[in-house]
Design a protein around this motif. Structure first.
Motif, PDB file in Angstrom:
ATOM      1  N   ARG A 177      18.785  54.214  45.558  1.00 40.15           N
ATOM      2  CA  ARG A 177      18.732  55.664  45.705  1.00 40.15           C
ATOM      3  C   ARG A 177      19.803  56.284  44.813  1.00 40.15           C
ATOM      4  NH1 ARG A 177      22.611  56.986  49.527  1.00 40.15           N
ATOM      5  NH2 ARG A 177      23.437  55.120  50.525  1.00 40.15           N
ATOM      6  N   ALA A 178      19.758  57.611  44.714  1.00 45.35           N
ATOM      7  CA  ALA A 178      20.662  58.259  43.770  1.00 45.35           C
ATOM      8  C   ALA A 178      21.151  59.588  44.310  1.00 45.35           C
ATOM      9  CB  ALA A 178      19.949  58.476  42.432  1.00 45.35           C
ATOM     10  N   THR A 179      22.328  59.974  43.837  1.00 48.29           N
ATOM     11  CA  THR A 179      22.887  61.270  44.202  1.00 48.29           C
ATOM     12  C   THR A 179      23.339  61.992  42.941  1.00 48.29           C
ATOM     13  OG1 THR A 179      23.701  60.431  46.310  1.00 48.29           O
ATOM     14  CG2 THR A 179      24.744  62.426  45.482  1.00 48.29           C
ATOM     15  N   LEU A 180      22.963  63.268  42.846  1.00 47.91           N
ATOM     16  CA  LEU A 180      23.505  64.098  41.777  1.00 47.91           C
ATOM     17  C   LEU A 180      24.436  65.132  42.389  1.00 47.91           C
ATOM     18  CD1 LEU A 180      23.630  65.221  38.861  1.00 47.91           C
ATOM     19  CD2 LEU A 180      21.700  66.688  39.456  1.00 47.91           C
ATOM     20  N   VAL A 181      25.663  65.163  41.909  1.00 45.83           N
ATOM     21  CA  VAL A 181      26.544  66.269  42.262  1.00 45.83           C
ATOM     22  C   VAL A 181      26.386  67.263  41.128  1.00 45.83           C
ATOM     23  CG1 VAL A 181      28.880  67.009  42.771  1.00 45.83           C
ATOM     24  CG2 VAL A 181      28.111  64.733  43.492  1.00 45.83           C
ATOM     25  N   GLU A 182      25.715  68.376  41.435  1.00 46.73           N
ATOM     26  CA  GLU A 182      25.295  69.273  40.361  1.00 46.73           C
ATOM     27  C   GLU A 182      26.370  70.298  40.016  1.00 46.73           C
ATOM     28  OE1 GLU A 182      21.271  70.684  40.715  1.00 46.73           O
ATOM     29  OE2 GLU A 182      21.716  72.385  39.412  1.00 46.73           O
ATOM     30  N   SER A 183      26.654  70.356  38.715  1.00 46.81           N
ATOM     31  CA  SER A 183      27.663  71.301  38.232  1.00 46.81           C
ATOM     32  C   SER A 183      27.192  71.835  36.893  1.00 46.81           C
ATOM     33  CB  SER A 183      28.990  70.563  38.063  1.00 46.81           C
ATOM     34  OG  SER A 183      29.747  71.134  37.037  1.00 46.81           O
ATOM     35  N   ASP A 184      27.270  73.143  36.685  1.00 39.56           N
ATOM     36  CA  ASP A 184      26.844  73.694  35.410  1.00 39.56           C
ATOM     37  C   ASP A 184      27.926  73.600  34.359  1.00 39.56           C
ATOM     38  OD1 ASP A 184      24.265  74.283  36.033  1.00 39.56           O
ATOM     39  OD2 ASP A 184      24.767  76.231  36.922  1.00 39.56           O
ATOM     40  N   SER A 185      29.177  73.544  34.806  1.00 39.57           N
ATOM     41  CA  SER A 185      30.237  73.454  33.812  1.00 39.57           C
ATOM     42  C   SER A 185      30.515  71.992  33.486  1.00 39.57           C
ATOM     43  CB  SER A 185      31.503  74.138  34.330  1.00 39.57           C
ATOM     44  OG  SER A 185      31.761  73.708  35.637  1.00 39.57           O
ATOM     45  N   VAL A 186      31.066  71.783  32.296  1.00 42.68           N
ATOM     46  CA  VAL A 186      31.400  70.424  31.871  1.00 42.68           C
ATOM     47  C   VAL A 186      32.740  70.046  32.495  1.00 42.68           C
ATOM     48  CG1 VAL A 186      31.895  68.953  29.898  1.00 42.68           C
ATOM     49  CG2 VAL A 186      30.166  70.738  29.718  1.00 42.68           C
ATOM     50  N   LEU A 187      32.761  68.944  33.215  1.00 40.84           N
ATOM     51  CA  LEU A 187      33.998  68.552  33.896  1.00 40.84           C
ATOM     52  C   LEU A 187      34.758  67.498  33.102  1.00 40.84           C
ATOM     53  CD1 LEU A 187      32.857  68.302  37.636  1.00 40.84           C
ATOM     54  CD2 LEU A 187      33.584  70.296  36.334  1.00 40.84           C
ATOM     55  N   THR A 206      38.196  71.887  40.448  1.00 37.91           N
ATOM     56  CA  THR A 206      37.808  71.101  39.264  1.00 37.91           C
ATOM     57  C   THR A 206      38.044  71.885  37.967  1.00 37.91           C
ATOM     58  OG1 THR A 206      35.531  71.881  39.533  1.00 37.91           O
ATOM     59  CG2 THR A 206      36.069  69.740  40.485  1.00 37.91           C
ATOM     60  N   THR A 207      38.954  72.862  38.001  1.00 38.61           N
ATOM     61  CA  THR A 207      39.190  73.645  36.785  1.00 38.61           C
ATOM     62  C   THR A 207      39.758  72.775  35.666  1.00 38.61           C
ATOM     63  OG1 THR A 207      41.218  74.314  37.894  1.00 38.61           O
ATOM     64  CG2 THR A 207      39.503  75.980  37.700  1.00 38.61           C
ATOM     65  N   SER A 208      39.423  73.143  34.445  1.00 38.12           N
ATOM     66  CA  SER A 208      39.856  72.365  33.282  1.00 38.12           C
ATOM     67  C   SER A 208      41.358  72.452  33.078  1.00 38.12           C
ATOM     68  CB  SER A 208      39.167  72.877  32.020  1.00 38.12           C
ATOM     69  OG  SER A 208      37.825  72.528  32.050  1.00 38.12           O
ATOM     70  N   ARG A 209      41.912  71.357  32.685  1.00 33.99           N
ATOM     71  CA  ARG A 209      43.346  71.304  32.387  1.00 33.99           C
ATOM     72  C   ARG A 209      43.593  71.384  30.890  1.00 33.99           C
ATOM     73  NH1 ARG A 209      45.852  68.925  36.500  1.00 33.99           N
ATOM     74  NH2 ARG A 209      44.729  69.202  38.449  1.00 33.99           N
ATOM     75  N   THR A 210      42.540  71.137  30.123  1.00 36.53           N
ATOM     76  CA  THR A 210      42.718  71.192  28.669  1.00 36.53           C
ATOM     77  C   THR A 210      41.776  72.249  28.105  1.00 36.53           C
ATOM     78  OG1 THR A 210      41.038  69.521  28.200  1.00 36.53           O
ATOM     79  CG2 THR A 210      43.268  68.716  28.574  1.00 36.53           C
TER      80      THR A 210
END
Ligand SMILES: Cc1cc2nc3c(=O)[nH]c(=O)nc-3n(C[C@H](O)[C@H](O)[C@H](O)COP(=O)(O)OP(=O)(O)OC[C@H]3O[C@@H](n4cnc5c(N)ncnc54)[C@H](O)[C@@H]3O)c2cc1C
Ligand SMILES: Nc1ncnc2c1ncn2[C@@H]1O[C@H](COP(=O)(O)O)[C@@H](O)[C@H]1O
Lengths: 250, 309
Positions: free
Chosen positions: A82-92, A211-215
């Motif tokens: 089985r599979a799980t997607l943690v969906e996010s529109d931004s690139v992490l 999950t905000t970007s650090r770079t």
């Protein structure tokens, strides 16, 4: 034994990626996407452990855009249960991805987590080690051989000078190198079967993580190009050029 | 600014990559401290005391660090991490294994494999197998960085008497242990620091045929490398692999023999000063990056080359 395999959707390895014309990022419009090659190897290893009776369940997980479901379907066709997607529109970034994966691990409680050693988009080579740190699990990166028993896993790693073997307590984290195995192709019946397997989608926001970007990506450019070279007709001419023109051989 | 470099060594000698990493660290501006952790490391400490640009050595001599297990070594780095603004290590299998573990523990997003320092918080790094170069700015308080050694000159070794501070080790986490190691022995120079590299690909056809490269390498004082296809076919061991997922080399002279020039291979060698390609296929992509191309059968070209040196 349950195995979790994090899978990343990336550009197909045959695509030559170029910058956007404004140099703000890479141009990924209309390029072919695929499962990261090292993740395919991770999945193959997990499926083999299941086929040999050493593992009972293989769960694939991806963090990314909705389209990543395509790669998870591929993983299901290749043998994940089985599979799980943690969906996010931004690139992490890898740190954020490992925080998301930590949540998934706490939920699933796998005995083994097998990741690719690197994703061939950012070439970061970080996520597995970061996840291991966040969970305080042992790690073996660049695996070329994995041997399991009930409380330990013995992993041979490819290191710069040769090979190193480590013994890890379970639960453990392994990242795969190219020579661990040769992944299979999905057969048509398995592709059909995969459509009915469970694929669970969780919105990233539900996990309540920062999950905000650090770079910041300031620009993307082509590397300096090499000047066109010359063709030589013979070994003698080559040696003459190397000695007298390039002066790299005495 | 206070910069920490994690030394890579084998308990006897420093690895050359440490010297390149010190150069990158010096370009950040600020005091550079070098952490040398291992077991019976007097020799390494003595060597380290001569490195130009290092103002302090932090020594931790303890059985626990003998095999550089990432779980234990990262715990040690944690002890002193918050005294620094930057933590650097070479982007070798040693640094790649260790540094993300440190970064996650201090909640910092590592910047991998930098090829230049633009400012103390801004760096360039290759992405997509070197097809593109990204300029990245880090906003973390403590920056964790791995350094591509071929992109920075080696620091000089004319310093003397750099002060040494001792650090007590932590207890082992005891969740992983070293079993064994099989290290390749060779009298030739190390692949990543050799001035000349000669590599063979699938076109070599067998491991035995690599002796054709060996004898040229011996005459030139070169290191021998390989493409992934040659490694996968079992011609040579894994530590020969040059490329995106193998070793990155940038010698004065790189000779590619029977290698087609896939982007993943080019990623590991295209910054070499002079590139020579020998291939029987005139359309092989390797010729597009070669300074000197020779269309020939390698089985006739290599013996000729050897006798002409
Ligand atoms: C995720 C990923 C990572 C990878 N990482 C790497 C990497 O780090 N390093 C790497 O090298 N590859 C890597 N690869 C593999 C890469 O894509 C190529 O498959 C590989 O580099 C091909 O090796 P080759 O050039 O030796 O073989 P081939 O492409 O088969 O080329 C052999 C060449 O030999 C020539 N030849 C044959 N016989 C002779 C003769 N008698 N005389 C002269 N020339 C002859 C042929 O004309 C041909 O050009 C990676 C692939 C993937 C998917
Ligand atoms: N977005 C993602 N979703 C799931 N797994 C990921 C993701 N990004 C990275 N990984 C895993 O981490 C490995 C190393 O990636 P990286 O650290 O980005 O080079 C990949 O091979 C995957 O197994």
């Amino acid at each position: 034994m349950k195995i979790l395999v994090p899978i990343k959707r990336v550009v197909d390895y045959n695509v030559k990626v170029r910058p956007l014309s404004d140099n703000s990022d890479v141009d990924l419009n209309n390029v072919k996407m695929a499962v990261n090659p090292f993740c395919e190897i991770a999945l193959e290893e997990a499926v083999r452990l299941k086929e040999s009776g050493q593992a009972s369940e293989v769960v694939a997980v991806s963090v990314g855009k909705s389209e990543s479901q395509e790669q998870l379907r591929t993983a299901l066709a290749l043998g994940a249960d089985r599979a799980t997607l943690v969906e996010s529109d931004s690139v992490l970034e890898p740190l954020a991805i490992s925080k998301v994966l930590k949540k998934v691990v706490e939920d699933e409680n796998p005995d083994l987590i097998i990741l690719g050693k690197q994703a061939i988009d950012g070439d970061n080579n970080q996520t597995g080690q970061m996840l291991a740190a966040l969970l305080d699990y042992p790690q073996a990166t660049n695996a070329s051989e994995v041997k399991l028993d009930s409380t330990n896993v013995e992993v041979t790693r490819e290191i710069d000078g040769g090979l190193q073997t480590l013994k890890l307590n379970v639960p453990a984290i392994i990242t795969t190198d190219l020579r661990l195995n040769e992944p299979r192709y999905a057969s048509l019946p398995n592709i059909m079967k995969a459509k009915k397997k469970e694929l669970n989608v969780i919105p990233l926001a539900d996990l309540g993580l920062d999950t905000t970007s650090r770079t910041e990506l300031l620009s993307v450019e082509l590397p300096p190009s090499r000047e066109a070279g010359v063709m030589v007709e013979s070994v003698d001419e080559l040696m003459d050029k190397l000695k007298n023109e390039a002066k790299v051989i005495q | 600014m206070s910069i920490l470099v994690i030394a890579e060594h084998d308990n006897n000698n420093l690895k050359a990559s440490t010297l390149n990493t010190v150069t990158a660290a010096s370009q950040l501006g600020g005091d550079v401290s070098l952490l040398v952790a291992g077991c019976n490391i007097e020799g390494v400490i003595n060597e380290s005391q001569t490195i130009d640009g290092v103002s302090k050595i932090i020594k931790c001599d303890n059985e626990i660090y003998k095999n550089f297990i990432a779980e234990d070594l990262s715990a040690l780095v944690m002890e002193i991490a918050d005294q620094h603004t930057h933590i650097l290590a070479p982007a070798t299998t040693f640094g790649k294994n260790l540094m993300p573990r440190v970064a996650a523990k201090i909640d910092s997003q590592q910047v991998s494999d930098i090829i230049s320092v633009e400012a103390d918080d801004t760096y360039k790094r290759p992405i997509y197998a070197g097809s593109c170069i990204a300029t990245v700015k880090s906003n973390d308080d403590i920056k964790v960085i791995t350094v591509r050694s071929t992109a920075f000159d080696a620091a000089g070794m004319s310093n003397s008497g750099v002060q040494v501070e001792e650090l007590q080790g932590t207890d082992s986490l005891g969740i992983s242990s070293f079993v064994s190691e099989e290290l390749a022995k060779s009298d030739r120079p190390e692949l990543t620091s050799a001035n000349i590299v000669i590599s063979g690909g699938r076109g070599m056809q067998s491991g035995d045929n690599f002796h054709l490269l060996d004898s040229i390498a011996d005459k030139l004082g070169a290191a021998v490398g390989a493409s992934r296809a040659a490694v996968d076919a079992g011609f040579v061991p894994n530590d020969y692999q040059v490329g995106q997922t193998g070793k990155i080399v940038a010698p004065d002279l790189y000779i590619a023999v029977g290698i087609s020039g896939a982007i993943q291979h080019l990623a590991g060698m295209k910054d070499s000063k002079v590139i020579v390609a020998i291939n029987k296929d005139e359309d092989a992509p390797i010729f597009q990056v070669a300074d000197y191309g020779l269309v020939a059968d390698l089985f006739t070209a290599l013996p000729e080359l050897e006798s002409s040196i």
